[in-house]
Design a protein around this motif. Sequence first.
Motif, PDB file in Angstrom:
ATOM      1  N   LEU A  88      97.840  68.896  42.887  1.00 35.92           N
ATOM      2  CA  LEU A  88      97.272  69.996  42.116  1.00 35.92           C
ATOM      3  C   LEU A  88      98.085  70.213  40.839  1.00 35.92           C
ATOM      4  O   LEU A  88      99.311  70.083  40.845  1.00 35.92           O
ATOM      5  CB  LEU A  88      97.259  71.271  42.954  1.00 35.92           C
ATOM      6  CG  LEU A  88      96.394  71.226  44.212  1.00 35.92           C
ATOM      7  CD1 LEU A  88      96.484  72.553  44.960  1.00 35.92           C
ATOM      8  CD2 LEU A  88      94.953  70.898  43.886  1.00 35.92           C
ATOM      9  N   ALA A 116      92.437  75.441  40.956  1.00 29.69           N
ATOM     10  CA  ALA A 116      92.364  74.054  41.427  1.00 29.69           C
ATOM     11  C   ALA A 116      92.258  74.075  42.942  1.00 29.69           C
ATOM     12  O   ALA A 116      92.898  74.891  43.604  1.00 29.69           O
ATOM     13  CB  ALA A 116      93.602  73.275  40.991  1.00 29.69           C
ATOM     14  N   LYS A 123      90.782  66.264  44.037  1.00 26.98           N
ATOM     15  CA  LYS A 123      90.858  67.690  43.715  1.00 26.98           C
ATOM     16  C   LYS A 123      89.793  68.046  42.695  1.00 26.98           C
ATOM     17  O   LYS A 123      89.235  67.189  42.013  1.00 26.98           O
ATOM     18  CB  LYS A 123      92.227  68.065  43.165  1.00 26.98           C
ATOM     19  CG  LYS A 123      92.508  67.505  41.783  1.00 26.98           C
ATOM     20  CD  LYS A 123      93.823  68.028  41.244  1.00 26.98           C
ATOM     21  CE  LYS A 123      94.291  67.256  40.044  1.00 26.98           C
ATOM     22  NZ  LYS A 123      94.545  65.848  40.269  1.00 26.98           N
ATOM     23  N   VAL A 125      89.364  70.867  39.516  1.00 26.87           N
ATOM     24  CA  VAL A 125      89.954  71.880  38.658  1.00 26.87           C
ATOM     25  C   VAL A 125      88.803  72.563  37.931  1.00 26.87           C
ATOM     26  O   VAL A 125      87.957  71.897  37.337  1.00 26.87           O
ATOM     27  CB  VAL A 125      90.950  71.263  37.648  1.00 26.87           C
ATOM     28  CG1 VAL A 125      91.571  72.356  36.779  1.00 26.87           C
ATOM     29  CG2 VAL A 125      92.036  70.480  38.374  1.00 26.87           C
TER      30      VAL A 125
END
Length: 140
Positions: A88, A116, A123, A125
Motif C-alpha cells: 500500500l 488504498a 491493491k 488506490v
Amino acid sequence: MRESLRAVGWARSLPLHSEVKVAREWARGHLETLPWAGDAAHVIDDVLITVSELVTNAHVHAGSSAQLVMTWDERCLHVAVHDSSTTLPTPQPPSSDRPGGRGMFLVAALADDWEAHPCNDGKMVIACFRPPMADRRDGE
C-alpha cells in the motif's frame, strides 16, 4: 421520496509500457463530458495530475499494468487505479535526499480524500474529488 443515485463511469486498461500521457488524454476526454467541467478547470487539472501519479505508481513502483476507473456519482468523482502490487502507498514529504517519492503526497494534497485497499490480486488506490457543482447540489 429521495431520488435514486445516478452514476456514470469509465474504465481503461493501461499496459505496463503504455505512456502516462495516454491515461491523461483518455481521462480528459471523459471529464469534459461532465456537467461541472466548464466551471471547475482547477478540479480537472487536479484529477489529471492524480491520474498521472497513480498510473505512474502502478507502472514504476508496482511494475504492473494499471486499470484506471473513473466514476461520477453526482457528488464525487472517484478515480481508482488497480495494480498487481500488494504494497500500500504512503505519502512521503519532499526530500532533497532522494528522487521521487512525492506522488502520494501530491494526491493527498489535491484530492478531497483518498484511500488504498488491498485486493486478492494487488491493491486499489482511490481518490475522490468533489467539484463545486456537487457542493451546490448538497444544499438543495
